[in-house]
Motif scaffolding. Structure first.
Motif, short mmCIF file in Angstrom:
data_model
loop_
_atom_site.label_atom_id
_atom_site.label_comp_id
_atom_site.label_asym_id
_atom_site.label_seq_id
_atom_site.Cartn_x
_atom_site.Cartn_y
_atom_site.Cartn_z
N GLU A 8 23.40 48.27 -36.89
CA GLU A 8 22.74 49.00 -37.97
C GLU A 8 23.67 49.29 -39.14
OE1 GLU A 8 20.44 49.32 -34.30
OE2 GLU A 8 22.55 49.78 -34.75
N ASP A 9 24.93 49.58 -38.86
CA ASP A 9 25.88 49.82 -39.94
C ASP A 9 26.06 48.56 -40.79
OD1 ASP A 9 27.04 52.15 -40.81
OD2 ASP A 9 28.99 51.76 -39.91
N PHE A 10 26.07 47.41 -40.14
CA PHE A 10 26.19 46.14 -40.85
C PHE A 10 24.97 45.92 -41.74
CE2 PHE A 10 25.31 41.57 -41.11
CZ PHE A 10 26.52 41.08 -41.59
N ILE A 11 23.79 46.20 -41.22
CA ILE A 11 22.56 46.04 -42.00
C ILE A 11 22.63 46.89 -43.26
CG2 ILE A 11 20.08 46.53 -41.99
CD1 ILE A 11 20.11 45.80 -38.98
N MET A 12 23.01 48.15 -43.09
CA MET A 12 23.04 49.08 -44.22
C MET A 12 24.21 48.78 -45.16
SD MET A 12 21.28 51.71 -45.29
CE MET A 12 21.57 52.03 -47.03
N GLY A 13 25.38 48.49 -44.61
CA GLY A 13 26.56 48.27 -45.44
C GLY A 13 26.48 47.02 -46.27
N THR A 14 25.92 45.95 -45.71
CA THR A 14 25.82 44.72 -46.49
C THR A 14 24.71 44.82 -47.54
OG1 THR A 14 24.42 43.69 -44.79
CG2 THR A 14 26.78 43.23 -44.71
N ALA A 15 23.73 45.71 -47.31
CA ALA A 15 22.73 45.98 -48.34
C ALA A 15 23.40 46.63 -49.54
CB ALA A 15 21.63 46.88 -47.79
N ASN A 16 24.29 47.56 -49.27
CA ASN A 16 25.06 48.19 -50.34
C ASN A 16 25.86 47.12 -51.10
OD1 ASN A 16 27.58 49.30 -51.55
ND2 ASN A 16 26.92 51.24 -50.68
N GLY A 47 16.06 49.27 -41.44
CA GLY A 47 17.34 49.88 -41.10
C GLY A 47 17.63 49.96 -39.62
N ALA A 48 16.58 50.05 -38.83
CA ALA A 48 16.67 50.03 -37.37
C ALA A 48 15.28 49.75 -36.86
CB ALA A 48 17.18 51.37 -36.84
N GLU A 49 15.18 49.27 -35.64
CA GLU A 49 13.85 48.94 -35.13
C GLU A 49 13.00 50.19 -34.94
OE1 GLU A 49 13.85 44.72 -33.11
OE2 GLU A 49 14.79 46.19 -31.81
N PHE A 50 13.62 51.30 -34.65
CA PHE A 50 12.98 52.61 -34.62
C PHE A 50 13.89 53.56 -35.39
CE2 PHE A 50 11.35 50.41 -30.98
CZ PHE A 50 10.04 50.87 -30.80
N ALA A 51 13.30 54.54 -36.06
CA ALA A 51 14.11 55.47 -36.86
C ALA A 51 15.21 56.12 -36.03
CB ALA A 51 13.21 56.54 -37.48
N ASP A 52 14.91 56.37 -34.74
CA ASP A 52 15.89 57.04 -33.87
C ASP A 52 17.15 56.23 -33.67
OD1 ASP A 52 13.10 57.01 -33.30
OD2 ASP A 52 13.36 58.35 -31.61
N TYR A 53 17.07 54.91 -33.91
CA TYR A 53 18.23 54.05 -33.75
C TYR A 53 19.04 53.91 -35.05
CZ TYR A 53 16.70 52.40 -29.16
OH TYR A 53 16.36 52.32 -27.83
N PHE A 54 18.68 54.68 -36.04
CA PHE A 54 19.36 54.56 -37.33
C PHE A 54 20.70 55.28 -37.35
CE2 PHE A 54 19.65 55.58 -42.03
CZ PHE A 54 19.78 54.27 -42.45
N TRP A 55 20.96 56.10 -36.37
CA TRP A 55 22.19 56.90 -36.40
C TRP A 55 23.47 56.08 -36.54
CZ3 TRP A 55 20.64 61.22 -37.93
CH2 TRP A 55 19.50 61.85 -37.41
#
Length: 683
Positions: free
Chosen positions: A413-421, A436-444
């Motif tokens: 998830e960090d890769f997904i968000m960081g490369t979007a940046n 950002g994650a398959e479920f919001a709870d996995y976004f941490w």
């Protein structure tokens, strides 16, 4: 056998004018490096300074190899000479150090020693060590997709490689074969923690030697020529092969980690004597004289010129204007798209196709991808044949728009968000949508990158807006239990640099998603997954419907009480209001917030002043849930209009259980809402 690099530079090979320029830059940097602590002692500024002395060779090389016309550079907090070598002036360096308004990196908003010049693609990076590796990967992805001939250069210390997101960056860059040069400046310490605590390998780059499509180069970061040769080869390889390179430069840290650190507490006298003896600047000077490229007098003259330059820079910087305290609200978040046809986010009697919520999302995504060809989407499972995410929201998108624009990401998830940046840094016309994650709870796991992204626009003083929409399937009522049923919006709304929206009906889902994707800035689009295919969330969706941020919607008119809600509980509240009207003749007004951040205070207060009683209902926990902010705002700004305390209904202060019996006991439902509403009406 490790591949050698061609040695283009040497004390005899390099033109004298080039050697002179290098020596001047090294002297200029060292003078400022040694002068910086004095600003703190005099209470002028530079309250954070990480001296670079001992890293001179590699930092000179990074700056010299960097091309501001084609490359993107992500320097870290010890990269003063890197920035100067890349072209940053002495004055600009001091303006950054003493946090003046004209500091090109941030206008005094970010910590000193965080060097940047956005117009040169020299990026403002976070204090989170090494997190910009993911941004470098993202911008390199954009370079590759747009056939841009340049490289992304990420510079960092050796201890940052222990961070998980740095591994994610190396892994992702090697998988996608991206033109990134990761420079690791290895001085043997992470503040006071020695290298052997960080890794079993003596050289941390060797931890990644087994990765495919990744070249590892080692050099002596204390030596100018070895560093120049290695850095030149690293960039050449990244360009010619479209592959990432890790360049590990062996350095020494002559000083403490920073001006808040005392290295004499953990380094003995022998080590301190050793590192001073290996001073790269002294070695370079001796070499220039030994090979008779310069006389001592010539070098003294160069030093004097550098000293004079720093004096002039100091005089200008010290009288430069300070940041204006009134400017703190500038550049909090990028400009929102404003709807001309739907200024209130209401259909205006327009007819459209009746859709389920999931259909509205899918059709809007496709429409916006047609509208803007510079839109991209990635995440987990978003482009597998006929499957479009685990809920099929992106179904059919890869078929229409291709794998260059719709593609899967690693389970990181960090890769997904960081490369979007990072990808959004390449060009402001780019819009990125990530699941950002398959479920919001996995976004941490992505929160480090999310937090960093949320203050990028403010931190860069308006130079960079991350134009990203983060889609998150949220909430319960599906029997999902932990990590599949939690609500996280109360946490996300604490960050001023993002917007958070949470629709309840198909038309609002379409309108809010369109506005998110057309706006600048970081947007979080919460999707109540229990409503994806629910008939109660169906609505007629006008073509190109738009819902502005910060506009609530009255779902039911009333005069006796207001229920404020959003997401899954909106439909429960409407149902309860109808039931109460039939049974008791009381008319409850139901306000669907739709937009949590920004919040429609005007719309909320208008209803409160009309009904004088308020019940706030949401799926999340009552304690510290988003409703607490709504209740506090009403109590503060509409107290005189209240005939009863503001009450709240939400989940219990527990995780959400998997067993349906437990889930029912925890989550709000119509029975709980009706009980609270009836009690409040009688107050």
């Amino acid at each position: 056998m490790k591949k050698k690099y061609e040695k283009i530079y040497g004390v005899k090979k390099t033109p004298k004018e080039t050697l002179e320029q290098w020596y001047y830059l090294m002297q200029l940097g060292r003078i400022i490096d040694e002068k910086a602590p004095n600003y703190l002692k005099q209470a002028i500024g530079w309250s954070y300074h990480a001296p670079y002395a001992g890293h001179d060779g590699i930092q000179l090389a990074i700056g010299q190899v960097f091309d501001k016309e084609t490359d993107h550079l992500f320097p870290y907090y010890r990269d003063m000479l890197t920035a100067i070598s890349a072209g940053q002036t002495a004055e600009e360096t001091i303006l950054n150090g003493i946090s003046k308004a004209d500091d090109p990196a941030s206008g005094g908003r970010h910590m000193s020693n965080h060097f940047a010049k956005p117009e040169w693609n020299m990026h403002n990076v976070s204090s989170c060590t090494g997190n910009h590796t993911l941004h470098a990967v993202g911008v390199a992805r954009a370079m590759k997709k747009y056939d841009h001939k340049g490289v992304a250069i990420s510079s960092q210390g050796d201890s940052s490689v222990s961070e998980g997101y740095v591994y994610e960056a190396f892994n992702g860059a090697s998988r996608e074969k991206l033109p990134v040069v990761f420079v690791i400046q290895d001085n043997g310490y992470g503040i006071s923690v020695p290298k052997e605590v960080q890794t079993a390998n003596r050289k941390v780059a060797d931890n990644f030697a087994g990765m495919k499509n990744l070249r590892v180069i080692h050099c002596n970061g204390k030596d100018v020529f070895d560093s120049m040769n290695a850095m030149t080869e690293a960039k050449k390889h990244a360009l010619e092969h479209s592959e990432p390179v890790i360049l590990q430069a062996n350095c020494v840290r002559i000083g403490s980690h920073s001006n808040s650190d005392r290295h004499d507490l953990y380094r003995d006298e022998g080590e301190l004597t050793y590192v001073k003896a290996y001073d790269p600047l002294s070695k370079f000077r001796r070499m220039l004289m030994r090979y008779e490229r310069f006389t001592e007098e010539e070098l003294d003259a160069i030093e004097e010129r550098a000293i004079e330059e720093v004096k002039k820079a100091h005089k200008k910087a010290i009288v430069a204007k300070d940041p204006d305290p009134e400017s703190i609200h500038d550049f909090v978040i990028g400009e929102a798209y404003v709807s001309e046809k739907y200024p209130e986010g209401l259909p205006n009697g327009d007819e459209g196709e009746t859709m389920k919520l999931i259909g509205a999302l899918n059709s809007t995504l496709k429409a916006e991808f047609r509208h803007n060809p510079d839109t991209y989407l990635w995440g987990q499972d978003v482009s597998n044949k006929d499957k479009g995410g685990i809920f099929n929201v992106t179904k059919g998108m890869e078929d229409e728009f291709g794998s260059e624009r719709i593609f899967n990401a690693p389970i990181a998830e960090d890769f997904i968000m960081g490369t979007a940046n990072g990808m959004s840094r390449f060009d402001q016309k780019i819009r990125v949508v990530v699941e950002g994650a398959e479920f919001a709870d996995y976004f941490w796991p992505a929160m480090e990158q999310f937090v960093d992204t949320s203050h990028d626009y403010w931190r860069s003083n308006g130079a960079f807006s991350p134009n990203i929409t983060v889609r998150l399937a949220s909430g319960g009522y599906i029997g999902g239990g932990l990590y599949h049923s939690q609500n996280i919006e109360a946490t996300l709304t604490t960050f001023p640099g993002c917007r958070v929206v949470y629709p309840s009906y198909a038309d609002d889902a379409a309108g809010l998603l369109r506005t998110c994707m057309r706006s600048k800035g970081l947007n979080v689009f919460m999707e109540p997954k229990a409503l994806y295919n629910a008939p109660i969330a169906e609505a007629a969706v006008p073509e190109d419907f738009e819902v502005p941020f910060g506009k609530c919607r009255v779902r039911r008119e009333g005069t006796d009480m207001t229920i404020i809600t959003y997401g899954n509980t909106t439909h429960m509240c409407v149902s309860v209001a109808e039931e109460v009207a039939k049974e008791e003749g009381k008319e409850i007004e139901v306000i669907d917030l739709r937009s949590l951040l920004p919040l429609d205070k005007e719309g909320i207060l208008k209803s409160v002043k009309k009904t004088n009683k308020v019940l706030v209902v949401h799926e999340d926990k009552v304690f510290s849930g988003f409703g607490a902010e709504v209740a506090s705002m009403i109590a503060s700004e509409a107290f005189e209009h209240l005939d009863a305390p503001v009450e709240r209904v939400g989940s219990t202060f527990t995780p959400v259980g998997f067993n349906r019996i437990l889930e029912k006991a925890i989550l709000p439902n119509e029975e709980k809402i009706k009980e609270a509403a009836t009690k409040l009406l009688k107050f």
